[in-house]
Write an enzyme that holds these catalytic residues in place. Structure first.
Site, PDB file in Angstrom:
ATOM      1  N   HIS A 269       0.922  -1.156   0.175  1.00 58.50           N
ATOM      2  CA  HIS A 269       0.062   0.021  -0.221  1.00 58.50           C
ATOM      3  C   HIS A 269       1.089   1.363  -0.009  1.00 58.50           C
ATOM      4  CE1 HIS A 269      -3.818   2.324   1.412  1.00 58.50           C
ATOM      5  NE2 HIS A 269      -2.809   3.103   1.732  1.00 58.50           N
ATOM      6  N   GLU A 270       2.014   1.386   0.782  1.00 56.01           N
ATOM      7  CA  GLU A 270       2.839   2.516   1.095  1.00 56.01           C
ATOM      8  C   GLU A 270       3.704   2.620  -0.128  1.00 56.01           C
ATOM      9  OE1 GLU A 270       1.648   4.623   3.070  1.00 56.01           O
ATOM     10  OE2 GLU A 270       0.620   3.319   4.534  1.00 56.01           O
ATOM     11  N   HIS A 273       1.914   4.790  -2.735  1.00 59.97           N
ATOM     12  CA  HIS A 273       1.820   5.961  -2.289  1.00 59.97           C
ATOM     13  C   HIS A 273       3.396   6.585  -3.070  1.00 59.97           C
ATOM     14  CE1 HIS A 273      -1.809   6.936  -0.670  1.00 59.97           C
ATOM     15  NE2 HIS A 273      -1.659   6.084   0.425  1.00 59.97           N
ATOM     16  N   GLU A 299      -4.659   8.097  -3.312  1.00 58.52           N
ATOM     17  CA  GLU A 299      -5.281   6.627  -2.581  1.00 58.52           C
ATOM     18  C   GLU A 299      -5.601   5.668  -3.622  1.00 58.52           C
ATOM     19  OE1 GLU A 299      -5.177   6.598   0.532  1.00 58.52           O
ATOM     20  OE2 GLU A 299      -5.979   4.685   1.152  1.00 58.52           O
TER      21      GLU A 299
END
Lengths: 505, 505
Positions: A269-270, A273, A299
């Site tokens: 997830h990170e 980003h 997101e």
């Protein structure tokens, strides 16, 4: 106005903004340090340093000097003479200037002090499971936000003004349609899933030692192509990503020793980003355009990499062997197919941050509806616990037995971040819409992923999203990339196809 | 001047200096990050952030506002009305203001640019073993420093002005006596040691895996009482300590897998710097008095903990078992006594940073003599390689075969840091002098150390040195703590007693 005067002013503006951005980078780095490794007793003094620098930055943003720059450069005659980056930079700063400058300083100070106190009050209220401790603060926050909206103005709906802070161009009118469609289909799908047998996921919760997870997270980042010469990876209690500039993007993760999924999908997830921030065009360095264009688009990237790619069958077709070689005992006898199903379980629960991919959006829509009604005066703060519980039961079929696991679970409202929650579901919606186009333009992308090759996926996203930074609005990104405005049909289709297959519906 | 006016100005001054100190703390933190963990490609952009903040700080230091504060507050009438901390803060800022303001801005810029270029030139010259590449830069630096000295003024010796930047109150007249005594006795002792058999130290150079060394360094810091709630410990290529404020003091170390002594004594050395910074009185926070009083006194603490305590027989009497339990294979069959002797070997060599406790001071005195003669025009830059080689042979009996292991080995001169080297030996001299008094006032301190208890040693040093920060000058610290000015006899006695015993002289 002479061209010379415009050019001279533009040059001075660029220099001035570059300094502001450097100040901003310093603040972000110090805050990163505070979240990751500062010694406990150093926090209080460092908070003063951050306060001083933030105040300097704010003063530069609303200074007479900035006012003079904008008076010259924001005129149509001047804008038309500026290069595209400087033009967008002017418009971006003007938006901030008008917003910040319009609030009377006393009012703004009142808001800052209130939200600081509210954050402590919220933490205590949550710990004591006592909504009444937090209620008066939340009432004042809602009231002050109402005053700000009157100052900033609104067209159709007061809440639009807050939504726009995080997602330029978004309105209640649009979101009601988008979310309405998604809510209905999600609840329907959920009810059908709940009639089926749960997939086995017990092996995800065996003992996964932290040092092995650390090694694996780093391995996975390398597999995905995270560029460590432009980034840093560390542990922190609350995982996050921050792009100080495209050449220094930092991500963190947290390790639960009885749950491999937290660090595994948290890291991916990170990464989503981070890969966005690392690829923003270097031409934008020194401006506030040098970052993701909105919370929602940001997101969409963390969700795309975490869920659409990272929780896909093709992904694990390639990566499962590597995972097993890191955790041979814990995953003994588990197949790639079983693992894929386990990490895609659907199981309604009370806490948003623990929610599965399907039900997560219901948590968001509940908050959206509450915020919208609060800001429009249709419901009152004192009634929130009951409204919350009712909606949880209606949408998810579960009812919180405490405020701590209900209305008090999130920190966001205590900081005044009304309008922010929607970004999480917007991310899912954008991601599915982008994925739909990607599949058309890169028909074999899933086969590439199954071979462990994400280079074309990355290049496509870079071309459509990353490199533009804030030079395009979220709406422009979506229309240019997919040919249409935001549309939740793609997410609905994606969720239905995925989960019907997993649950044999 | 009215008391009201003085008080109002003092309050404004305190606020102004607090902001400067916060800016300074931000800069130090960002520089720490750059030395420890920044991703490689992030360095260039971050250097601009540091440049911007440093320039802001410098502008605050030489601003008209600062000039007005000092014009009011530095007058005797005003000084007498100020509380002691504000009074010293005014005097401290006035020293900086007068020094910085007196250099014409163009001249100062020339110096900054020159030293930046000189650092790169030095690195290249060292790598290519080519003194001529560095020579023109060093000549310009010496010439510019000469101009600065003319501006700043001097009494007896031009070089005094540079010494004073790092060690207030120090002069060539004093240092010639102090160093003369030390040099003569050191060379004499060294020659007698060289007639004796070398102690065996081969076991210090077996394979010491990095992760075990990391674990042990952390263990040792805990043993010494390093407060991790007010500090942080990390790895970096060049070990260093930085006190951001007393509640956030950071140290680093470096691990050589074939040399346990580097991280072991490096960590204790940096602990000495850190424990000083952590114990500076909190009353001084927000002023530039909130740090060690001088380079020399700071070094006295790193050297005291590293050498006088950390290389003492009593220390290893207690700690050797713990060391063996961390490195059982490497230290199998080695006794505490053998270990103690091994870490106190004396063996003249070419490189300062690798030098043993005895010969280290000779490296410093060589540099002191060269700097003094350069600044006074008695020697010329072009002759340095030969002068260096001759002195090395005279003092240490070794002659460099390359510039890289001779005159080009240190970075200091390229940054203009003339006057700095002496601090290292001053540290040894101060440390021995303090230790001499400590032994009188805490007669059983060595027995306490042998029991693993350093609490009284720490309390004594805190009382005499640490808590005062920059409220006392180096001279005041020494006179108040030991009853006399700096005196190298104590170091001579300490070295003679220690090494005669070890080498059986």
């Amino acid at each position: 106005m002479s061209t010379d005067k415009i050019q001279q002013t533009a040059n001075d503006f660029v220099t001035y903004v570059r300094k502001m951005k450097q100040l901003h980078e310093a603040i972000q780095l110090i805050q990163w340090d505070m979240s990751v490794l500062i010694p406990k007793q150093g926090v209080a003094q460092r908070a003063e340093v951050v306060g001083m620098l933030s105040s300097e930055l704010f003063m530069m943003q609303i200074s007479d000097q900035m006012g003079e720059f904008l008076e010259v450069l924001a005129q149509p005659e001047a804008l038309s003479q500026l290069d595209p980056i400087t033009r967008n930079s002017v418009l971006d700063r003007k938006l901030e200037y008008d917003r910040d400058k319009s609030i009377p300083p006393d009012k703004f100070r009142e808001y800052v002090v209130l939200t600081q106190k509210a954050e402590s009050a919220w933490a205590e209220a949550k710990q004591n499971n006592d909504f009444e401790m937090f209620r008066p603060y939340l009432e004042q926050i809602v009231a002050l936000l109402g005053e700000f909206i009157e100052i900033w103005g609104y067209q159709d709906n007061k809440y639009d003004t807050l939504l726009n802070k995080y997602e330029p161009g978004l309105t209640v009118a649009k979101l009601d349609v988008i979310f309405g469609n998604l809510r209905e289909k999600t609840i329907d799908l959920l009810q059908r899933i709940q009639q089926k047998e749960q997939v086995n996921r017990s092996f995800l919760h065996l003992s996964y030692p932290k040092d092995q997870q650390q090694k694996y997270s780093r391995y996975m980042l390398n597999q995905l192509g995270f560029d460590f010469s432009k980034g840093h990876f560390e542990e922190s209690p609350h995982p996050f990503a921050v792009g100080l500039n495209p050449n220094d993007v930092r991500i963190t993760t947290f390790y639960f020793e009885n749950d491999i999924t937290a660090s595994l999908f948290g890291t991916i997830h990170e990464f989503g980003h981070a890969i966005y921030e690392q690829n923003v065009s270097h031409d934008l360095i020194g401006t506030f355009l040098c970052t993701g264009t909105s919370m929602g688009i940001h997101e969409s990237q963390s969700r795309f990499w975490e869920n659409m790619l990272g929780r896909s069958q093709e992904f694990w077709q390639h990566h499962f062997d590597g995972l097993v070689s890191h955790f041979p005992e814990q995953l003994a006898g588990v197949s790639a197919e079983e693992f894929y199903k386990a990490v895609n379980y659907v199981d309604p629960s009370l806490i948003r941050v623990d929610a599965d991919e399907l039900t997560y959006n219901l948590h968001i829509m509940l908050r959206y509806e509450i915020e919208k009604d609060l800001i429009n005066g249709k419901i009152q703060v004192k009634d929130l616990p009951e409204i919350w519980a009712q909606k949880m039961e209606e949408y998810l079929g579960v009812r919180p037995e405490s405020h701590a696991t209900g209305v008090l679970q999130d920190i966001h409202w205590s900081g005044g971040a009304f309008g922010y929650f929607s970004s999480y579901s917007l991310g899912n919606i954008y991601a599915a819409q982008l994925e739909n186009t990607m599949r058309k333009e890169l028909p074999d992308y899933q086969e590439q992923v199954a071979r462990g090759d994400v280079s074309q996926v990355l290049a496509w996203l870079n071309r459509k999203v990353y490199k533009h930074g804030k030079m395009l609005t979220p709406g422009e990104i979506m229309v240019q990339a997919t040919g249409e405005e935001i549309n939740s049909d793609y997410l609905v289709t994606y969720l239905e196809e995925k989960f019907k297959k997993i649950y044999g519906i």
